[in-house]
Design a protein around this motif. Sequence first.
Motif, mmCIF file in Angstrom:
data_model
loop_
_atom_site.group_PDB
_atom_site.id
_atom_site.type_symbol
_atom_site.label_atom_id
_atom_site.label_comp_id
_atom_site.label_asym_id
_atom_site.label_seq_id
_atom_site.Cartn_x
_atom_site.Cartn_y
_atom_site.Cartn_z
ATOM 1 N N UNK A 164 4.107 -5.380 -9.279
ATOM 2 C CA UNK A 164 3.775 -6.430 -8.316
ATOM 3 C C UNK A 164 4.799 -7.555 -8.347
ATOM 4 N N UNK A 165 5.269 -7.907 -9.544
ATOM 5 C CA UNK A 165 6.306 -8.940 -9.636
ATOM 6 C C UNK A 165 7.582 -8.487 -8.930
ATOM 7 N N UNK A 166 7.997 -7.253 -9.198
ATOM 8 C CA UNK A 166 9.194 -6.714 -8.551
ATOM 9 C C UNK A 166 9.006 -6.642 -7.038
ATOM 10 N N UNK A 167 7.801 -6.285 -6.627
ATOM 11 C CA UNK A 167 7.508 -6.224 -5.197
ATOM 12 C C UNK A 167 7.675 -7.614 -4.572
ATOM 13 N N UNK B 182 0.834 -1.213 0.000
ATOM 14 C CA UNK B 182 0.000 0.000 0.000
ATOM 15 C C UNK B 182 0.868 1.262 0.000
ATOM 16 N N UNK B 183 1.966 1.224 0.752
ATOM 17 C CA UNK B 183 2.876 2.365 0.768
ATOM 18 C C UNK B 183 3.482 2.579 -0.617
ATOM 19 N N UNK B 184 3.894 1.484 -1.276
ATOM 20 C CA UNK B 184 4.495 1.576 -2.603
ATOM 21 C C UNK B 184 3.518 2.204 -3.594
ATOM 22 N N UNK B 185 2.263 1.776 -3.549
ATOM 23 C CA UNK B 185 1.255 2.356 -4.447
ATOM 24 C C UNK B 185 1.059 3.838 -4.147
ATOM 25 N N UNK B 186 1.021 4.205 -2.869
ATOM 26 C CA UNK B 186 0.853 5.605 -2.487
ATOM 27 C C UNK B 186 2.028 6.469 -2.899
ATOM 28 N N UNK B 187 3.244 5.901 -2.834
ATOM 29 C CA UNK B 187 4.437 6.663 -3.212
ATOM 30 C C UNK B 187 4.448 6.964 -4.701
ATOM 31 N N UNK C 146 9.769 4.680 -15.599
ATOM 32 C CA UNK C 146 9.705 3.760 -16.740
ATOM 33 C C UNK C 146 8.307 3.153 -16.797
ATOM 34 N N UNK C 147 7.329 3.919 -17.290
ATOM 35 C CA UNK C 147 5.953 3.424 -17.318
ATOM 36 C C UNK C 147 5.813 2.058 -17.995
ATOM 37 N N UNK C 148 6.733 1.728 -18.896
ATOM 38 C CA UNK C 148 6.662 0.422 -19.552
ATOM 39 C C UNK C 148 6.879 -0.719 -18.558
ATOM 40 N N UNK C 149 7.452 -0.407 -17.391
ATOM 41 C CA UNK C 149 7.669 -1.423 -16.362
ATOM 42 C C UNK C 149 6.595 -1.393 -15.270
ATOM 43 N N UNK C 150 5.656 -0.471 -15.365
ATOM 44 C CA UNK C 150 4.647 -0.320 -14.311
ATOM 45 C C UNK C 150 3.860 -1.607 -14.083
ATOM 46 N N UNK C 151 3.598 -2.352 -15.169
ATOM 47 C CA UNK C 151 2.828 -3.581 -15.009
ATOM 48 C C UNK C 151 3.651 -4.687 -14.342
ATOM 49 N N UNK C 152 4.950 -4.457 -14.131
ATOM 50 C CA UNK C 152 5.800 -5.417 -13.429
ATOM 51 C C UNK C 152 5.955 -5.072 -11.949
#
Length: 196
Positions: A177-180, A96-101, A169-175
């Motif tokens: 959760x994986x990176x998390x 949740x913090x990551x999304x808020x940041x 890098x918006x192209x990596x935004x969909x990653x």
Amino acid sequence: MDRPAGRPARADAQRNRERLLEVAAEVVAEQGTQASLRDVARRAGVGLGTLYRHFPNRDALLEALLHRRFEQLAERADALAATEPSGRALGTWLHEFTLGAGAYHGLSGALLATLNEPGSSLHAACLVNRQACGRLLAAAQRDGLVRADVDAVDLFALANGLAWIADQAPSLADRRDRLFGLVLDGLAPRSSGESP
């Protein structure tokens, strides 16, 4: 601008402050954390001096915009600690913090900069969240779920780093959760024979 203790803000001053925050949220959403303060004042229909009376610098304005969100995150940490197992509580809060940041363009970088700026308005607000994170981290470490050499600043930096990647890098935004998930895996204690 400071008022004598106990003296309430004039109604017009309070309206100006609320209007500035409302407009600032729009402008920062459009332009990011480096948004023009002149644009904020102009769109709010007040002079730049009025903006600076309420918010002496950019950090003060951002802190005011984020204040409630930061309070909610700190309260959320306490609620998770009371209702979830320690590992899940820490993981949920960090996510949740990551999304808020990542809420505003440039926010993750501004939050990371507070680590070295103790005089910044944002530093105090971020400190509350680092302390909340620290409490969740300590519980997970007591339960043997997180490496002992990790501290709250590490987690704050990692969470903001993930938000920064998605921001830059918006192209990596969909990653994200994986990176998390990879970050969470890296927090787990190593077995005694495992190499780094």
